[in-house]
Design a protein around this motif. Structure first.
Motif, mmCIF file in Angstrom:
data_model
loop_
_atom_site.group_PDB
_atom_site.id
_atom_site.type_symbol
_atom_site.label_atom_id
_atom_site.label_comp_id
_atom_site.label_asym_id
_atom_site.label_seq_id
_atom_site.Cartn_x
_atom_site.Cartn_y
_atom_site.Cartn_z
ATOM 1 N N ALA A 49 0.867 -1.106 -0.029
ATOM 2 C CA ALA A 49 0.007 -0.054 -0.014
ATOM 3 C C ALA A 49 0.840 1.256 -0.124
ATOM 4 O O ALA A 49 2.030 1.237 0.548
ATOM 5 N N GLY A 50 0.364 2.390 -0.459
ATOM 6 C CA GLY A 50 0.951 3.629 -0.629
ATOM 7 C C GLY A 50 0.181 4.740 -0.282
ATOM 8 O O GLY A 50 -1.161 4.750 -0.517
ATOM 9 N N TYR A 60 -3.186 0.312 -3.375
ATOM 10 C CA TYR A 60 -3.228 -0.842 -2.879
ATOM 11 C C TYR A 60 -2.874 -1.834 -3.906
ATOM 12 O O TYR A 60 -3.154 -1.899 -5.087
ATOM 13 N N ALA A 61 -2.138 -2.829 -3.273
ATOM 14 C CA ALA A 61 -1.999 -3.911 -4.304
ATOM 15 C C ALA A 61 -3.478 -4.676 -4.372
ATOM 16 O O ALA A 61 -4.140 -4.735 -3.372
ATOM 17 N N ASP A 62 -3.733 -5.392 -5.430
ATOM 18 C CA ASP A 62 -4.929 -6.286 -5.612
ATOM 19 C C ASP A 62 -5.276 -7.219 -4.585
ATOM 20 O O ASP A 62 -6.539 -7.417 -4.135
ATOM 21 N N VAL A 64 -4.670 -7.018 -1.563
ATOM 22 C CA VAL A 64 -5.148 -6.787 -0.163
ATOM 23 C C VAL A 64 -6.314 -5.393 -0.288
ATOM 24 O O VAL A 64 -6.762 -5.071 0.751
ATOM 25 N N LYS A 65 -6.564 -5.082 -1.469
ATOM 26 C CA LYS A 65 -7.430 -4.148 -1.806
ATOM 27 C C LYS A 65 -9.022 -4.746 -0.931
ATOM 28 O O LYS A 65 -9.450 -5.747 -1.052
ATOM 29 N N GLY A 66 -9.388 -3.820 -0.215
ATOM 30 C CA GLY A 66 -10.787 -4.000 0.573
ATOM 31 C C GLY A 66 -10.711 -4.716 2.050
ATOM 32 O O GLY A 66 -11.478 -4.595 2.515
ATOM 33 N N ARG A 67 -9.311 -5.092 2.014
ATOM 34 C CA ARG A 67 -9.184 -5.684 3.555
ATOM 35 C C ARG A 67 -8.063 -4.636 4.248
ATOM 36 O O ARG A 67 -8.306 -4.588 5.439
ATOM 37 N N PHE A 68 -6.949 -4.011 3.395
ATOM 38 C CA PHE A 68 -6.261 -3.166 4.172
ATOM 39 C C PHE A 68 -6.421 -1.781 3.962
ATOM 40 O O PHE A 68 -6.985 -1.447 2.762
#
Length: 122
Positions: A49-50, A60-62, A64-68
């Protein structure tokens, strides 16, 4: 001298949550983008993430998207990574990283923390 110090890692069960913190010092924190990366055993370090200097833009990296969720508090010189719905495949050493520009770019960050271990059990 720029220093990044992570905290908040640990062992958690699948589906659980953790919040990582990264305290920065040595430069004007609010001027620069920040990021979180991770490295699992036997794998290359990868972007997680950035967040841009203002906190208004995040990436976000795909995986982790929606979780982080990445966030920052410029008054406290700290960046956070809230991790929810953790999975065993999230197990890795997580690194805080500091860019030398205002916005997140594909150029690797210059500054790195020492890393904090996150282990997710199934």
């Amino acid at each position: 001298q720029v220093q990044l110090v992570e905290s908040g890692g640990g062992l958690v069960q699948s589906g659980g949550s953790l919040r990582l913190s990264c305290a920065a010092s040595g430069r004007t924190f609010s001027n620069y983008a920040m990021g979180w990366f991770r490295q699992a055993p036997g794998k290359e370090r990868e972007f997680v993430a950035g967040i841009n200097w203002s906190g208004r833009s995040t990436y976000y990296a795909d995986s982790v998207k929606g979780r982080f969720t990445i966030s920052r508090d410029n008054a406290k010189n700290t960046v956070y990574l809230q991790m929810n719905s953790l999975k065993p495949e999230d197990t890795a050493v997580y690194f805080c990283a500091g860019y030398t520009v205002e916005r997140v770019t594909t150029t690797p960050p210059r500054y790195w923390g020492q890393g904090t271990q996150v282990t997710v059990s199934s």
